[in-house]
Design a protein around this motif. Structure first.
Motif, PDB file in Angstrom:
ATOM      1  N   GLY A  21     103.394  24.009  29.746  1.00 47.55           N
ATOM      2  CA  GLY A  21     104.272  23.921  28.037  1.00 47.55           C
ATOM      3  C   GLY A  21     102.729  22.747  27.655  1.00 47.55           C
ATOM      4  N   SER A  22     102.242  23.022  28.025  1.00 48.69           N
ATOM      5  CA  SER A  22     101.160  21.338  27.237  1.00 48.69           C
ATOM      6  C   SER A  22     100.240  22.402  26.879  1.00 48.69           C
ATOM      7  CB  SER A  22     100.649  20.731  27.947  1.00 48.69           C
ATOM      8  OG  SER A  22      99.918  19.608  27.568  1.00 48.69           O
ATOM      9  N   LEU A  23      99.326  22.240  25.884  1.00 46.74           N
ATOM     10  CA  LEU A  23      98.265  22.920  25.039  1.00 46.74           C
ATOM     11  C   LEU A  23      97.248  22.147  25.022  1.00 46.74           C
ATOM     12  CD1 LEU A  23      99.294  25.000  21.901  1.00 46.74           C
ATOM     13  CD2 LEU A  23      99.247  25.391  23.758  1.00 46.74           C
ATOM     14  N   LEU A  55     101.160  33.744  25.749  1.00 44.57           N
ATOM     15  CA  LEU A  55     101.856  35.079  25.705  1.00 44.57           C
ATOM     16  C   LEU A  55     102.864  35.031  26.718  1.00 44.57           C
ATOM     17  CD1 LEU A  55      98.731  37.156  23.932  1.00 44.57           C
ATOM     18  CD2 LEU A  55     100.506  35.600  22.717  1.00 44.57           C
ATOM     19  N   ASP A  56     102.740  34.713  27.769  1.00 45.69           N
ATOM     20  CA  ASP A  56     103.829  35.222  29.026  1.00 45.69           C
ATOM     21  C   ASP A  56     104.694  33.867  28.471  1.00 45.69           C
ATOM     22  OD1 ASP A  56     101.602  36.659  29.546  1.00 45.69           O
ATOM     23  OD2 ASP A  56     101.374  35.851  31.150  1.00 45.69           O
ATOM     24  N   ASP A  57     104.442  32.436  28.378  1.00 46.91           N
ATOM     25  CA  ASP A  57     105.036  32.328  28.484  1.00 46.91           C
ATOM     26  C   ASP A  57     105.617  31.115  26.828  1.00 46.91           C
ATOM     27  OD1 ASP A  57     107.869  30.284  28.385  1.00 46.91           O
ATOM     28  OD2 ASP A  57     106.968  29.216  30.918  1.00 46.91           O
ATOM     29  N   PRO A  58     105.689  31.133  25.233  1.00 47.44           N
ATOM     30  CA  PRO A  58     105.347  30.040  24.426  1.00 47.44           C
ATOM     31  C   PRO A  58     106.492  29.417  24.318  1.00 47.44           C
ATOM     32  CG  PRO A  58     105.822  32.020  23.529  1.00 47.44           C
ATOM     33  CD  PRO A  58     106.314  32.193  24.954  1.00 47.44           C
ATOM     34  N   TRP A  59     107.772  29.377  24.954  1.00 45.30           N
ATOM     35  CA  TRP A  59     108.819  28.556  24.879  1.00 45.30           C
ATOM     36  C   TRP A  59     108.990  27.668  25.775  1.00 45.30           C
ATOM     37  CZ3 TRP A  59     109.840  31.537  20.821  1.00 45.30           C
ATOM     38  CH2 TRP A  59     109.811  33.048  20.768  1.00 45.30           C
TER      39      TRP A  59
END
Length: 282
Positions: free
Chosen positions: A168-170, A265-269
């Motif tokens: 979850g970290s960009l 794309l698999d899990d942006p949430w």
């Protein structure tokens, strides 16, 4: 970036060099006035590139007065209208594409090119961080920062954003793709990106931008083919940003980078569903 109108040069100079009581800080001679007009025209002809010809001996006697006159471009001073006109011409800092343009940067340093201190085309709107980051960079012909007004940039996409996504970290790293560019221009753009530390400075802007897109992203959540729909949305949005903001804005590069990042794309949430304060990019 649109080239600003120089306006009435004589009026600007006279306003800058004349106190409110009518006294002159420097009384330009006719020869100096002609030389100043020629200097402004020569600056345009040279596309703002540094050159000894932009330090004419004919203006030595008034150069210090013109340098001091830059103070009249500040808020509430005699040339504040020039400042306001230049700053209103942009929506955001043209150097970084995220900060508010609240200052004017001298493309050619005013201490070295004193007679150009109030030339509108040597004054580039910028945010405070970009102005500070550029600092007192020496002006060298064909090197360093490009001129926001004069630089001829080809209509090709060269701004690249490489995205890493983990738990979850960009992490987003911006760079210049040199393949479609003249090598000298690619070097200058890379130098500018590094000098302004855009990768290091953009995490907060990235978070705010993406969180502002959260409603649009959620339209695809749980839909059949969610991943492909999200990827196409990112690609289409990048194209729209190209049209709205011009090619090679960091926002468009970011969307293309996200569209190429399988993990996002698999899990942006995991990223998007956290409160903004908990977001982290970089």
């Amino acid at each position: 970036m649109r080239l600003p109108d120089t306006g009435d040069i004589d009026d600007q100079i006279d306003t800058a060099l004349t106190l409110k009581n009518g006294a002159k800080t420097h009384d330009l001679t006719a020869a100096e006035r002609v030389a100043l007009h020629l200097l402004y025209a020569d600056y345009d002809q040279r596309l703002g590139e540094p050159d000894a010809g932009l330090q004419p001996p004919a203006l030595v006697g008034c150069a210090d007065a013109l340098l001091d006159a830059y103070g009249q471009v500040q808020k509430g001073r005699r040339l504040a209208s020039l400042r306001n006109t230049l700053l209103r011409a942009v929506m955001e800092c043209p150097l970084c594409g995220s900060g508010d343009a609240t200052t004017l940067d001298h493309h050619l340093p005013k201490d070295d090119y004193r007679a150009l201190a109030i030339n509108p085309r040597n004054l580039v709107p910028s945010c405070q961080p970009c102005n500070r980051a550029k600092g007192t960079l020496a002006a060298l012909a064909g090197e360093g920062m490009i001129h926001a007004y004069f630089q001829d940039v080809p209509d090709v996409t060269f701004m690249r954003a490489d995205v890493t996504y983990l738990a979850g970290s960009l992490t987003v790293v911006f760079s210049i793709e040199p393949a479609a560019l003249d090598p000298a221009l690619a070097d200058r753009l890379t130098f500018q990106l590094d000098r302004l530390k855009l990768t290091e400075r953009h995490p907060d802007a990235i978070n705010l931008f993406l969180f502002g897109q959260k409603v649009a992203f959620r339209l695809f959540k749980g839909m059949p083919g969610e991943r492909d729909l999200l990827r196409q949305f990112l690609i289409d949005s990048a194209t729209t940003l190209d049209a709205d903001l011009g090619l090679n804005h960091w926002r468009a590069a970011l969307f293309r980078g996200l569209a190429a990042c399988d993990a996002f794309l698999d899990d942006p949430w995991t990223y998007l569903d956290r409160p903004p304060r908990a977001m982290h990019a970089g």
